[in-house]
Design a protein around this motif. Sequence first.
Motif, mmCIF file in Angstrom:
data_model
loop_
_atom_site.group_PDB
_atom_site.id
_atom_site.type_symbol
_atom_site.label_atom_id
_atom_site.label_comp_id
_atom_site.label_asym_id
_atom_site.label_seq_id
_atom_site.Cartn_x
_atom_site.Cartn_y
_atom_site.Cartn_z
ATOM 1 N N MET A 124 0.811 -1.209 0.000
ATOM 2 C CA MET A 124 0.000 0.000 0.000
ATOM 3 C C MET A 124 0.849 1.265 0.000
ATOM 4 O O MET A 124 0.401 2.297 -0.472
ATOM 5 C CB MET A 124 -0.935 0.007 1.205
ATOM 6 C CG MET A 124 -1.956 -1.114 1.198
ATOM 7 S SD MET A 124 -2.986 -1.104 2.689
ATOM 8 C CE MET A 124 -3.972 0.377 2.409
ATOM 9 N N GLY A 125 2.059 1.211 0.565
ATOM 10 C CA GLY A 125 2.907 2.393 0.593
ATOM 11 C C GLY A 125 4.039 2.283 1.573
ATOM 12 O O GLY A 125 4.041 1.419 2.448
ATOM 13 N N PHE A 129 1.423 8.076 4.953
ATOM 14 C CA PHE A 129 1.174 9.185 4.040
ATOM 15 C C PHE A 129 1.171 8.704 2.597
ATOM 16 O O PHE A 129 0.332 9.104 1.798
ATOM 17 C CB PHE A 129 2.204 10.294 4.259
ATOM 18 C CG PHE A 129 2.250 10.756 5.688
ATOM 19 C CD1 PHE A 129 1.167 11.427 6.251
ATOM 20 C CD2 PHE A 129 3.336 10.485 6.485
ATOM 21 C CE1 PHE A 129 1.173 11.820 7.578
ATOM 22 C CE2 PHE A 129 3.364 10.877 7.816
ATOM 23 C CZ PHE A 129 2.286 11.544 8.363
ATOM 24 N N ASP A 130 2.101 7.822 2.266
ATOM 25 C CA ASP A 130 2.160 7.241 0.930
ATOM 26 C C ASP A 130 0.926 6.372 0.684
ATOM 27 O O ASP A 130 0.283 6.466 -0.370
ATOM 28 C CB ASP A 130 3.448 6.428 0.786
ATOM 29 C CG ASP A 130 3.712 5.949 -0.624
ATOM 30 O OD1 ASP A 130 3.296 6.628 -1.593
ATOM 31 O OD2 ASP A 130 4.349 4.888 -0.771
ATOM 32 N N ALA A 131 0.561 5.529 1.653
ATOM 33 C CA ALA A 131 -0.602 4.654 1.500
ATOM 34 C C ALA A 131 -1.887 5.464 1.340
ATOM 35 O O ALA A 131 -2.702 5.177 0.454
ATOM 36 C CB ALA A 131 -0.720 3.718 2.701
ATOM 37 N N PHE A 132 -2.078 6.484 2.171
ATOM 38 C CA PHE A 132 -3.291 7.297 2.086
ATOM 39 C C PHE A 132 -3.308 8.103 0.784
ATOM 40 O O PHE A 132 -4.356 8.272 0.170
ATOM 41 C CB PHE A 132 -3.421 8.226 3.290
ATOM 42 C CG PHE A 132 -3.591 7.522 4.617
ATOM 43 C CD1 PHE A 132 -4.018 6.201 4.708
ATOM 44 C CD2 PHE A 132 -3.314 8.189 5.797
ATOM 45 C CE1 PHE A 132 -4.176 5.562 5.928
ATOM 46 C CE2 PHE A 132 -3.466 7.562 7.030
ATOM 47 C CZ PHE A 132 -3.898 6.250 7.092
ATOM 48 N N SER A 133 -2.157 8.601 0.355
ATOM 49 C CA SER A 133 -2.090 9.358 -0.900
ATOM 50 C C SER A 133 -2.454 8.469 -2.081
ATOM 51 O O SER A 133 -3.177 8.899 -2.991
ATOM 52 C CB SER A 133 -0.693 9.933 -1.118
ATOM 53 O OG SER A 133 -0.427 10.946 -0.190
ATOM 54 N N ALA A 140 -3.919 1.674 -8.062
ATOM 55 C CA ALA A 140 -3.915 0.251 -7.740
ATOM 56 C C ALA A 140 -2.669 -0.043 -6.916
ATOM 57 O O ALA A 140 -1.599 0.519 -7.171
ATOM 58 C CB ALA A 140 -3.917 -0.573 -9.018
ATOM 59 N N TYR A 141 -2.830 -0.890 -5.934
ATOM 60 C CA TYR A 141 -1.684 -1.271 -5.110
ATOM 61 C C TYR A 141 -0.920 -2.388 -5.829
ATOM 62 O O TYR A 141 -1.521 -3.367 -6.268
ATOM 63 C CB TYR A 141 -2.127 -1.757 -3.733
ATOM 64 C CG TYR A 141 -2.803 -0.701 -2.893
ATOM 65 C CD1 TYR A 141 -2.210 0.537 -2.689
ATOM 66 C CD2 TYR A 141 -4.030 -0.946 -2.303
ATOM 67 C CE1 TYR A 141 -2.817 1.501 -1.899
ATOM 68 C CE2 TYR A 141 -4.647 0.015 -1.515
ATOM 69 C CZ TYR A 141 -4.036 1.235 -1.321
ATOM 70 O OH TYR A 141 -4.643 2.181 -0.548
#
Length: 152
Positions: A124-125, A129-133, A140-141
């Motif tokens: 996811m990130g 912050f990366d995952a939420f962005s 797509a993950y």
Amino acid sequence: MSEWLVANGWFPARDIGAEAEELVRIRAEDARRQGVTLSPLPSASRIVHVYGGLTLPWPGAGRAALIMEPTVGYDGDAAAITELAAALGTRLFPVGYEWPEYGIVLVDEHGRFFMLHHTGGYCMGKDEFDAFSRLLRSEAYPDAEDFFDETC
């Protein structure tokens, strides 16, 4: 992104305190019930302290959301989590789930976010912050296997 977080109940210096510790304890206890040890990680505990209890809607995806509740899972998920963790070369601990498909949101010891979904593992990130962005951009993950022993 901060506007989206604030609109969904987050605020600077948010900390759900003892409730976070109880949620982490319940999840670790459930893993033990399944015969697996999932040790709480400082990085995952921090995420639960800061975002625990929030419902973070997935823009453009109807009612889909990340539910920051670490205690939701299913029988056998602890073994699947440890299997993904071994393949990634890190430890993982649940911090929430994706609704409505119940993909388990995981954080590793480095703060990276992963999802264990019935279709596989996903990165996811590199942090929240990366995952939420990525979620806000409806990206797509990528498959977690693309990041075994690497950073997302």
